[in-house]
Structures are given as C-alpha cells and as structure tokens.
Design a protein around this motif. Sequence first.
Motif, mmCIF file in Angstrom:
data_model
loop_
_atom_site.group_PDB
_atom_site.id
_atom_site.type_symbol
_atom_site.label_atom_id
_atom_site.label_comp_id
_atom_site.label_asym_id
_atom_site.label_seq_id
_atom_site.Cartn_x
_atom_site.Cartn_y
_atom_site.Cartn_z
ATOM 1 N N GLY A 101 79.362 -15.916 13.522
ATOM 2 C CA GLY A 101 80.183 -14.942 12.824
ATOM 3 C C GLY A 101 81.465 -15.488 12.240
ATOM 4 O O GLY A 101 82.261 -14.727 11.685
ATOM 5 N N GLN A 102 81.693 -16.797 12.341
ATOM 6 C CA GLN A 102 82.918 -17.389 11.811
ATOM 7 C C GLN A 102 82.682 -18.045 10.460
ATOM 8 O O GLN A 102 81.609 -18.594 10.193
ATOM 9 N N GLY A 103 83.713 -18.005 9.620
ATOM 10 C CA GLY A 103 83.728 -18.736 8.359
ATOM 11 C C GLY A 103 85.067 -19.428 8.216
ATOM 12 O O GLY A 103 86.067 -19.017 8.828
ATOM 13 N N PHE A 104 85.115 -20.476 7.393
ATOM 14 C CA PHE A 104 86.315 -21.302 7.294
ATOM 15 C C PHE A 104 86.621 -21.621 5.837
ATOM 16 O O PHE A 104 85.710 -21.769 5.013
ATOM 17 N N GLY A 105 87.902 -21.736 5.543
ATOM 18 C CA GLY A 105 88.331 -22.116 4.208
ATOM 19 C C GLY A 105 89.516 -23.052 4.275
ATOM 20 O O GLY A 105 90.365 -22.938 5.174
ATOM 21 N N PHE A 106 89.585 -23.985 3.332
ATOM 22 C CA PHE A 106 90.688 -24.954 3.291
ATOM 23 C C PHE A 106 91.095 -25.184 1.847
ATOM 24 O O PHE A 106 90.245 -25.369 0.981
ATOM 25 N N ARG A 107 92.405 -25.153 1.605
ATOM 26 C CA ARG A 107 92.951 -25.436 0.283
ATOM 27 C C ARG A 107 94.219 -26.269 0.441
ATOM 28 O O ARG A 107 94.993 -26.085 1.370
ATOM 29 N N GLU A 108 94.435 -27.181 -0.515
ATOM 30 C CA GLU A 108 95.613 -28.039 -0.465
ATOM 31 C C GLU A 108 96.065 -28.395 -1.871
ATOM 32 O O GLU A 108 95.244 -28.589 -2.768
ATOM 33 N N VAL A 109 97.384 -28.469 -2.047
ATOM 34 C CA VAL A 109 97.983 -28.982 -3.274
ATOM 35 C C VAL A 109 98.877 -30.158 -2.890
ATOM 36 O O VAL A 109 99.732 -30.040 -2.009
ATOM 37 N N ALA A 110 98.657 -31.294 -3.525
ATOM 38 C CA ALA A 110 99.485 -32.489 -3.334
ATOM 39 C C ALA A 110 99.756 -33.113 -4.702
ATOM 40 O O ALA A 110 99.057 -32.822 -5.673
ATOM 41 N N ARG A 111 100.764 -33.938 -4.780
ATOM 42 C CA ARG A 111 101.086 -34.566 -6.066
ATOM 43 C C ARG A 111 99.943 -35.451 -6.537
ATOM 44 O O ARG A 111 99.609 -35.501 -7.713
ATOM 45 N N ARG A 112 99.359 -36.196 -5.595
ATOM 46 C CA ARG A 112 98.195 -37.037 -5.881
ATOM 47 C C ARG A 112 97.252 -36.938 -4.692
ATOM 48 O O ARG A 112 97.694 -36.677 -3.574
ATOM 49 N N HIS A 113 95.969 -37.153 -4.940
ATOM 50 C CA HIS A 113 95.030 -37.139 -3.824
ATOM 51 C C HIS A 113 95.412 -38.235 -2.834
ATOM 52 O O HIS A 113 95.644 -39.375 -3.206
#
Length: 275
Positions: free
Chosen positions: A178-190
Amino acid sequence: MKPAPFDFIRAATLAEALDALAQAGEDGRVLAGGQSFVPMLNMRLARPSVLIDIMGVADLRGLEVAKGALRIGAGVRQVELARWADLTARLPLLAAAVPYIGHVQTRSRGTVCGSLAHADPSAELPLALIALEGEIHLRTKKAHRTVAAREFFLGMMATALRPGEMIEAVSFPLRRAGQGFGFREVARRHGDYAVVACAAVAGPQGIRLAVGGVGDVPTLRELPDPASGDLDEALNDFAWSLDAREDLHATPRYRRQLVRRLGRDAIEEALRCRS
C-alpha cells in the motif's frame, strides 16, 4: 592545504576500532569513504588527533534484510547499495535518490553511513532516511544504542553522536503493501548538492513529505491527501514554516517555491506508484 598532524590507525576488527575511539575520546574521528571528510581535513575544518580507518573491518561491510528493514553496515559503499539486486523493488525511494548522490566516482568510494555522519542538510541519504523513518545504530566500546533519524540530525553537520561513539549501521525500512514513493530534486548541476530535494511516502495511513536543502536539517511533515483539496495550502504552510537559508545558489523565497512545486510533484508520484 595539508591537514593538521594526526595519528592514523587502520583497524582490523570492530573491537580494535572501538578501543581506539574510546582512548581518543573527543579527539578521535572515524574514517570510512572519506569523500566529504578528507577535504575537511585538508582545509583544516576538522582537526582530529587520531583518525581511525574502519574500511578493513569485515563486520561493517554487510547488507542484511532483518526485521522489515535493510541494515547497512558502516563500511558499505554507496555503489554497493546502488547494486543491491532488490533495491528498486524493496526500497524504491532509495533507488530514485541514489543516482543524485555526487558522481559515479564519489559513489564508488563514499559510504552510506559516512554521508549520514557528515549530516549535510542538502544530501540525499539523510533526507531518504528521515522520509522512511529509519534508524541509526550507534556503538561505543561498552554500549550500543539506536536513534531515530529525526533525532539524529541536530543541525548543519551536527549529529547526536557522542565522544567515543561511532555509527555501526543504519536501517532503512523496506517497502510495505500500500505504499508509494516519490523523489524530486533541483541542483545547479547533476551531482551537486541539492538546492531543494523532496521525498514523499504515501501509504494507507496518509502522506509524509521530507524536505532537504532548505534549512539546517531535513524536515518531515505529515500532509493531507490531494483529494481533500487542502494540499496546496498545507504545502504553502510547510514551506513558510521552514527556516529557509540564503546562499549563492538560491534565496529563501526561491527555496520555498521549490518546496511547493517539487513537494506536489513528489506526492503525486508517490500516489501513482502506491500499490
């Protein structure tokens, strides 16, 4: 620059490492991957009198599933975690976050627990550990204790570690039904540290969102389901409650805007992946 003088001990066993750390007290530091700590030594931001290398301790090199969690020893490198066969299926949040940790070269040397001990508020592993409500296992020569992730990180590069104490392992709870996951990131460069990163966990009991890169520690908040119509307001309140810092990369206002945008995206991803 060169580091200040120190004694170097390459421990062969955990007992040897703990004994050396107990004798050194506040002047002793543990060295694992060294990707963050060695530059600090070279710039003399850290000046230990004794440096204890634990990478030769076989007892600290294990990856083990136990009690519904993946227990990762202090000597496990980040690349070993990335190559764990069950990572995507059993720890999808970590599977999404690990590629953002530095570069291939640093992940091949850096350790999972070393990143947690360094406690950079923009790093991905502390963020994921807090989002998953994981635990850190600490050890001294005479005792051991387990600390919840929320209680371990005290400030920028500050933790609940005591003199003579080291991280023995960390436990990341595995995916539950029943679990779900999400990830987001902003950086100047990878590969750079995150300007803002968001990790979301959606489950039967609700939604929680962890935010890194904004304040001095990653922060966790329980949020309403988007279907209630209150999510945008809750994200706005969350963003404004954070003590957002200003640096060369972003203003506090920009970071708060990213929390709103990335937080919603991460939550929506978590809901889509819930099963």
